[in-house]
Design a protein around this motif. Structure first.
Motif, short mmCIF file in Angstrom:
data_model
loop_
_atom_site.label_atom_id
_atom_site.label_comp_id
_atom_site.label_asym_id
_atom_site.label_seq_id
_atom_site.Cartn_x
_atom_site.Cartn_y
_atom_site.Cartn_z
N ALA A 128 -22.36 12.74 -11.40
CA ALA A 128 -21.97 12.29 -12.74
C ALA A 128 -22.53 10.90 -13.04
N VAL A 129 -22.49 10.00 -12.05
CA VAL A 129 -23.05 8.66 -12.25
C VAL A 129 -24.56 8.73 -12.45
N PHE A 130 -25.21 9.55 -11.64
CA PHE A 130 -26.66 9.74 -11.79
C PHE A 130 -27.00 10.30 -13.17
N ASN A 131 -26.30 11.35 -13.58
CA ASN A 131 -26.57 11.97 -14.88
C ASN A 131 -26.38 10.97 -16.02
N THR A 132 -25.33 10.16 -15.94
CA THR A 132 -25.06 9.20 -17.00
C THR A 132 -26.16 8.15 -17.09
N GLY A 133 -26.63 7.69 -15.93
CA GLY A 133 -27.71 6.71 -15.94
C GLY A 133 -28.98 7.26 -16.55
N VAL A 134 -29.38 8.48 -16.16
CA VAL A 134 -30.59 9.09 -16.72
C VAL A 134 -30.39 9.36 -18.22
N SER A 135 -29.17 9.75 -18.60
CA SER A 135 -28.88 10.01 -20.01
C SER A 135 -29.08 8.74 -20.84
N MET A 136 -28.70 7.58 -20.32
CA MET A 136 -28.89 6.34 -21.06
C MET A 136 -30.37 5.96 -21.16
N VAL A 137 -31.13 6.29 -20.12
CA VAL A 137 -32.57 6.02 -20.17
C VAL A 137 -33.23 6.84 -21.27
N VAL A 138 -32.96 8.14 -21.29
CA VAL A 138 -33.60 8.99 -22.31
C VAL A 138 -33.05 8.69 -23.70
N ALA A 139 -31.80 8.21 -23.77
CA ALA A 139 -31.25 7.83 -25.08
C ALA A 139 -32.04 6.68 -25.69
N ARG A 140 -32.38 5.69 -24.88
CA ARG A 140 -33.18 4.57 -25.39
C ARG A 140 -34.59 5.03 -25.73
N LEU A 141 -35.20 5.85 -24.86
CA LEU A 141 -36.57 6.28 -25.09
C LEU A 141 -36.69 7.11 -26.37
N THR A 142 -35.77 8.05 -26.57
CA THR A 142 -35.86 8.90 -27.76
C THR A 142 -35.43 8.17 -29.02
N ALA A 143 -34.63 7.12 -28.91
CA ALA A 143 -34.29 6.32 -30.09
C ALA A 143 -35.53 5.61 -30.63
N ARG A 144 -36.43 5.25 -29.74
CA ARG A 144 -37.67 4.58 -30.15
C ARG A 144 -38.79 5.58 -30.44
N THR A 145 -38.86 6.64 -29.62
CA THR A 145 -39.93 7.64 -29.75
C THR A 145 -39.30 9.02 -29.78
N PRO A 146 -38.94 9.54 -30.95
CA PRO A 146 -38.24 10.83 -31.03
C PRO A 146 -39.03 12.00 -30.46
N ASP A 147 -40.36 11.89 -30.36
CA ASP A 147 -41.16 12.99 -29.85
C ASP A 147 -40.84 13.32 -28.40
N ILE A 148 -40.26 12.36 -27.68
CA ILE A 148 -39.92 12.60 -26.27
C ILE A 148 -38.89 13.73 -26.17
N ALA A 149 -38.02 13.84 -27.17
CA ALA A 149 -37.02 14.90 -27.15
C ALA A 149 -37.67 16.28 -27.18
N GLN A 150 -38.85 16.39 -27.78
CA GLN A 150 -39.55 17.68 -27.81
C GLN A 150 -40.16 18.01 -26.47
N LEU A 151 -40.51 17.01 -25.69
CA LEU A 151 -41.08 17.24 -24.36
C LEU A 151 -40.03 17.49 -23.30
N MET A 152 -38.80 17.03 -23.54
CA MET A 152 -37.78 17.07 -22.51
C MET A 152 -37.49 18.48 -21.99
N PRO A 153 -37.43 19.53 -22.83
CA PRO A 153 -37.18 20.87 -22.26
C PRO A 153 -38.22 21.30 -21.24
N PHE A 154 -39.48 20.94 -21.44
CA PHE A 154 -40.54 21.30 -20.49
C PHE A 154 -40.39 20.51 -19.19
N ILE A 155 -40.03 19.23 -19.32
CA ILE A 155 -39.81 18.41 -18.13
C ILE A 155 -38.63 18.93 -17.32
#
Length: 315
Positions: free
Chosen positions: A199-226
């Protein structure tokens, strides 16, 4: 005759004052002026200790937001919250048909159904937490722009929502394990620290992708493939032990697969819940590695998200 007197003339408006020239302040003077009047920058990023205290002060909001999101998730479906259990079960059934039967990955894996279902349920927790993180800011822009609160509350609340959903799934997992001869025992208590680290690991990664997608929304489209690639590399539907036989892959690649955080948390849960999944199936120092991933990603993700606190919802 009544004489009419003219109204007295109105007084002429005073001449406009001479325009005063604007004063140009030096940066140091402006800072001193703001400090003298106790002015602060609106939306400025607080220090880490202050930010943590603000987060703690909004713990009830985080819990209520997570519960509300969980309740509303399947509100339009006729089966409602039953889908919280049905979704991972259907995924497990599909993976069993494709990988267990068609590709025969169950060969050499004892208790393959508990092995598979445990992997699917635990992977779904990580997958859903990270996917929710991609929408933490972009999906709540109205809330971010209308209210002042620690923005990290959003990805943390969404990760908590996925943890709450996992609790429903674990009830179904316990029933499936019992059907296939895996009954509750003391080793099941190891699932608690394993899930806490995950849960701690998931929360940390979730905050990283939250910042990345807030600046670059296209990352959300790549995330399912990753995430799909990560799932296949994590031994969800097959055993990593098969790579140990015959030197099929280089040692460094095998080590990277074994110490992949998703694989670590899945294996720890299998070790806790399945009798046939003994300690021989775990890589050395597995608990230290799992705790290290949780610490690095949990703390690092929080600090990474905090550094952009004043930029969320702007632009």
């Amino acid at each position: 005759m009544v004489s009419q007197t003219a109204p007295p003339p109105t007084a002429a408006p005073p001449p406009p004052a001479a325009a005063q020239p604007f004063r140009v302040y030096e940066p140091g003077e402006l800072a001193a002026l703001a400090a003298r009047h106790e002015l602060t920058i609106s939306g400025a990023r607080p220090t880490v200790p202050v930010y943590v205290r603000q987060m703690w002060g909004r713990r009830h909001f985080i819990a209520a937001f997570a519960t509300a999101k969980l309740t509303a998730q399947y509100s339009q479906a006729k089966l409602g919250q039953i889908w919280q259990i049905m979704t991972p079960l259907l995924n497990a059934a599909v993976y069993y048909f494709i990988f267990g039967i068609l590709m025969d990955t169950k060969r050499g894996v004892a208790d393959f159904v508990p092995f598979l279902v445990t992997g699917v349920f635990i992977w779904t927790f990580t997958n859903s937490s990270i996917t929710a993180g991609t929408r933490a800011i972009s999906g709540n822009l109205g809330l971010v722009r209308a209210l002042h609160f620690p923005r990290a509350s959003l990805p943390i609340a969404l990760a908590l929502q996925q943890l709450q959903q996992l609790m429903f799934s674990l009830g179904a997992l316990a029933v499936i394990l019992a059907v296939f001869g895996q009954y509750p025992q003391l080793s099941w208590l190891l699932a608690v620290p394993a899930l806490a680290l995950q849960a701690v690991f998931n929360t940390g990664v979730s905050m990283v992708v939250a910042r990345l997608t807030a600046r670059t929304p296209d990352i959300a489209q790549l995330m399912p493939f990753i995430l799909r690639t990560w799932m296949y590399a994590s031994g969800v539907m097959w055993s990593l032990d098969t790579l140990l036989k015959g030197d099929r892959v280089p040692h460094l690649v095998l080590a990277a697969l074994q110490y992949n955080p998703a694989a670590l948390y899945i294996d720890l849960m299998r070790y806790a819940l399945i009798d046939s999944f003994s300690a021989d199936h775990l890589p050395p120092h597995v608990w230290a590695a799992a705790a290290g991933w949780a610490l690095v990603c949990g703390v690092g993700g929080f600090l990474y998200f905090w550094q952009a606190e004043e930029r969320y919802g702007r632009g």
